[in-house]
Design a protein around this motif. Structure first.
Motif, PDB file in Angstrom:
ATOM      1  N   UNK A 405       0.813  -1.220   0.000  1.00 25.78           N
ATOM      2  CA  UNK A 405       0.000   0.000   0.000  1.00 25.78           C
ATOM      3  C   UNK A 405       0.847   1.271   0.000  1.00 25.78           C
ATOM      4  N   UNK A 406       2.177   1.144   0.179  1.00 21.99           N
ATOM      5  CA  UNK A 406       3.036   2.324   0.300  1.00 21.99           C
ATOM      6  C   UNK A 406       3.527   2.780  -1.070  1.00 21.99           C
ATOM      7  N   UNK A 407       3.647   4.102  -1.243  1.00 16.18           N
ATOM      8  CA  UNK A 407       4.231   4.631  -2.469  1.00 16.18           C
ATOM      9  C   UNK A 407       5.739   4.390  -2.461  1.00 16.18           C
ATOM     10  N   UNK A 408       6.243   3.983  -3.603  1.00 16.26           N
ATOM     11  CA  UNK A 408       7.639   3.549  -3.695  1.00 16.26           C
ATOM     12  C   UNK A 408       8.606   4.683  -3.375  1.00 16.26           C
ATOM     13  N   UNK A 409       8.306   5.907  -3.833  1.00 13.88           N
ATOM     14  CA  UNK A 409       9.236   7.019  -3.625  1.00 13.88           C
ATOM     15  C   UNK A 409       9.485   7.283  -2.144  1.00 13.88           C
ATOM     16  N   UNK A 410       8.437   7.323  -1.350  1.00  7.08           N
ATOM     17  CA  UNK A 410       8.580   7.633   0.074  1.00  7.08           C
ATOM     18  C   UNK A 410       9.464   6.616   0.774  1.00  7.08           C
ATOM     19  N   UNK A 411       9.214   5.344   0.512  1.00  7.52           N
ATOM     20  CA  UNK A 411       9.984   4.283   1.149  1.00  7.52           C
ATOM     21  C   UNK A 411      11.438   4.325   0.688  1.00  7.52           C
ATOM     22  N   UNK A 412      11.641   4.553  -0.612  1.00  9.74           N
ATOM     23  CA  UNK A 412      13.006   4.592  -1.148  1.00  9.74           C
ATOM     24  C   UNK A 412      13.801   5.741  -0.551  1.00  9.74           C
ATOM     25  N   UNK A 413      13.203   6.924  -0.467  1.00  9.91           N
ATOM     26  CA  UNK A 413      13.923   8.075   0.079  1.00  9.91           C
ATOM     27  C   UNK A 413      14.241   7.885   1.556  1.00  9.91           C
ATOM     28  N   UNK A 414      13.345   7.255   2.306  1.00  8.80           N
ATOM     29  CA  UNK A 414      13.632   6.983   3.718  1.00  8.80           C
ATOM     30  C   UNK A 414      14.807   6.036   3.877  1.00  8.80           C
ATOM     31  N   UNK A 415      14.988   5.162   2.896  1.00 10.40           N
ATOM     32  CA  UNK A 415      16.088   4.194   2.953  1.00 10.40           C
ATOM     33  C   UNK A 415      17.397   4.762   2.407  1.00 10.40           C
ATOM     34  N   UNK A 416      17.376   6.011   1.941  1.00  8.48           N
ATOM     35  CA  UNK A 416      18.592   6.646   1.450  1.00  8.48           C
ATOM     36  C   UNK A 416      18.817   6.550  -0.037  1.00  8.48           C
ATOM     37  N   UNK A 417      17.833   6.057  -0.792  1.00 10.92           N
ATOM     38  CA  UNK A 417      17.962   6.004  -2.245  1.00 10.92           C
ATOM     39  C   UNK A 417      17.748   7.410  -2.802  1.00 10.92           C
ATOM     40  N   UNK A 418      18.677   7.880  -3.620  1.00  5.31           N
ATOM     41  CA  UNK A 418      18.607   9.244  -4.131  1.00  5.31           C
ATOM     42  C   UNK A 418      17.777   9.276  -5.421  1.00  5.31           C
ATOM     43  N   UNK A 419      16.540   9.742  -5.291  1.00  7.19           N
ATOM     44  CA  UNK A 419      15.650   9.922  -6.438  1.00  7.19           C
ATOM     45  C   UNK A 419      15.119  11.351  -6.363  1.00  7.19           C
ATOM     46  N   UNK A 420      15.400  12.140  -7.375  1.00  4.93           N
ATOM     47  CA  UNK A 420      14.910  13.512  -7.401  1.00  4.93           C
ATOM     48  C   UNK A 420      13.397  13.539  -7.494  1.00  4.93           C
ATOM     49  N   UNK A 421      12.779  14.509  -6.839  1.00  2.00           N
ATOM     50  CA  UNK A 421      11.324  14.608  -6.869  1.00  2.00           C
ATOM     51  C   UNK A 421      10.911  16.051  -6.647  1.00  2.00           C
ATOM     52  N   UNK A 422       9.825  16.439  -7.282  1.00  2.00           N
ATOM     53  CA  UNK A 422       9.313  17.799  -7.135  1.00  2.00           C
ATOM     54  C   UNK A 422       7.871  17.775  -6.635  1.00  2.00           C
TER      55      UNK A 422
END
Length: 473
Positions: A405-422
């Protein structure tokens, strides 16, 4: 003679009740004679190429860019909607950068359409747009998209339009549309700007207000001091200001566009003066405030429809265009085995030849494609988080556990994966990454194109995982 003209009493025009968009009756009509007008109805978003035909400098650092579709068709949209544009800011041989811009023109003049872009000196795209998009520039677009728009029919048509800064862009489309239509309406515009000379479209707004008694326009300088000769408001938006310009605000539909802080304040103040939440429509382009559920639903549906239409065209261009109303054949784009061709017409020439510049070659382009690297073995990555599914980020070298149920971006950024987002709402496309394997569910809002999805790209901000995944990030 001038005195006689000035003193002549001008009676109010007699009008039909309410406002109705020109396509509204066509959309509900089954009669054959009305089918030709269906092309002007905002049926679905499409992917198309558009050619810039004019640029118009505006006050406040904005530039209006006027386009026409390369296939010769009109752009059917609702006042307040936007288009997603692919800008080749890094060169034609690199992936374009997508940005969404509200349409500032009126859908009642659909053969050309306009976007108005505010230049941000520190931005990536807007400086490039101001410097490089000129008459003759061709760009790829997706649209129209957006649930922030005027209704197709409104028997009361009583509106309060709030704008701050560049938020005037979709509001201007609404004002132009209402001015172009017959019918009773009562429209109040309150426009906040940073400086007296920085109100975009102020001359046109003044003209419209002077000739159309249905529309009144007010200005405020925000928190700036009042300059000599200033006749508008000063100070930020307040309940007292709303009461002064629209004492009956609680009986109006309110459309507001501007920075997040301005819109948050507007929401609180509108509730304070008695406007119900169901009568408030706002245009957000940030991820810090949840968009209205109906807005998300409509945009998700619009994106799906655009993909379906693109699939139909790809399967059979001839069948697709032959299925269009026969009476619309005058404007039908040509097509061949590869799809649509550019419409025939006059050769585009820039009026001022001195402004034309030769295209520069990008010296930073690669000489050849590098050999494809093997995908690393994710079993050697550290694993973090909890959840029933695993996301393997091959560039970062980490496995992240995630709940479906979680959005991938939020989980990835919390884990330290660098994905740019606006925007974080599937609009801007800035978080776009490649999915190497696995299945997702994506509810985007125009920030990605079908060809990119077919190539394996997706927007993690609006996607959830259905299976374990391997992601190139």
């Amino acid at each position: 003679m001038m005195e006689l003209l000035t003193e002549t009493a001008i009676q109010e025009p007699q009008r039909i009740r309410g406002l109705e968009m020109p396509w509204n009756r066509v959309m509900g009509s089954a009669e054959a004679p009305a089918r030709a007008a269906r092309a002007l109805g905002p049926w679905h978003p499409q992917e198309f190429m558009a050619e810039c035909v004019e640029t118009v400098p505006e006050a406040g650092g904005l530039m209006t860019f006027v386009f026409r579709r390369c296939d010769g068709a009109p752009l059917a949209f609702r006042a307040g909607q936007y288009v997603n544009v692919a800008f080749p800011v890094n060169g034609e041989d690199q992936d374009p950068v997508d940005r969404s811009y509200s349409l500032s023109s009126s859908p009642t003049e659909p053969w050309t359409f306009s976007i108005s872009v505010k230049r941000d000196a520190g931005g990536l795209v807007s400086p490039w747009v101001h410097e490089n998009v000129k008459p003759g520039t061709v760009l790829e677009m997706l649209g129209p998209v957006g649930a922030f728009h005027l209704p197709d029919a409104d028997r009361r048509a009583r509106y309060l339009l709030l704008a701050a800064g560049a938020g005037i862009t979709p509001i201007m489309s609404m004002v132009r549309t209402i001015h172009s239509l017959p019918g009773h309406a009562d429209v109040v515009v309150l426009y906040h700007g940073a400086e007296a000379g920085g109100f975009a479209f102020h001359r046109e707004l003044a003209y419209i207000a002077s000739v159309d008694s249905r529309i009144r326009v007010f200005y405020s300088l925000g928190d700036r001091s009042k300059p000599e000769g200033w006749e508008g408001f000063t100070g930020r938006l307040t309940a007292a200001m709303l009461d002064e310009v629209a004492p009956d605000a609680n009986g109006r539909q309110v459309y507001a566009c501007g920075p997040e802080g301005y819109l948050n304040t507007a929401t609180e103040l509108l509730n304070k003066v008695g406007v119900d939440d169901t009568s408030i429509y706002m245009e957000f382009f940030t991820g810090d405030r949840q968009t209205l559920l109906e807005y998300q639903a409509e945009l998700a549906i619009a994106a799906d429809i655009a993909e379906e239409i693109a699939d139909e065209i790809a399967d059979s261009a001839e069948d697709y265009f032959e299925s269009q109303p026969a009476a619309f054949g005058l404007y039908e784009p040509g097509y061949d085995a590869d799809g649509t061709m550019e419409a025939s017409g006059l050769t585009l020439e820039t009026h001022d030849a001195g402004d034309a510049a030769s295209e520069a070659d990008d010296g930073g382009s690669a000489a050849g494609a590098a050999p494809e690297a093997a995908t690393p073995d994710a079993s050697s990555f550290d694993t973090v988080g909890t959840g029933s599914l695993t996301l393997s980020f091959v560039r970062t070298g980490i496995n992240v556990r995630i709940d479906p149920t979680e959005h991938i971006l939020e989980v990835a950024q919390r884990a330290g994966v660098r994905i740019g987002a606006n925007c974080k709402e599937g609009m801007c496309g800035s978080c776009k990454v490649v999915k190497l394997s696995g299945d997702i569910e994506m509810n985007h809002q125009g920030g990605i194109r079908k060809r990119e999805i077919d190539a394996g790209k997706f927007l993690p901000c609006c996607s959830t995982a259905r299976t374990d995944m391997v992601i190139d990030a």
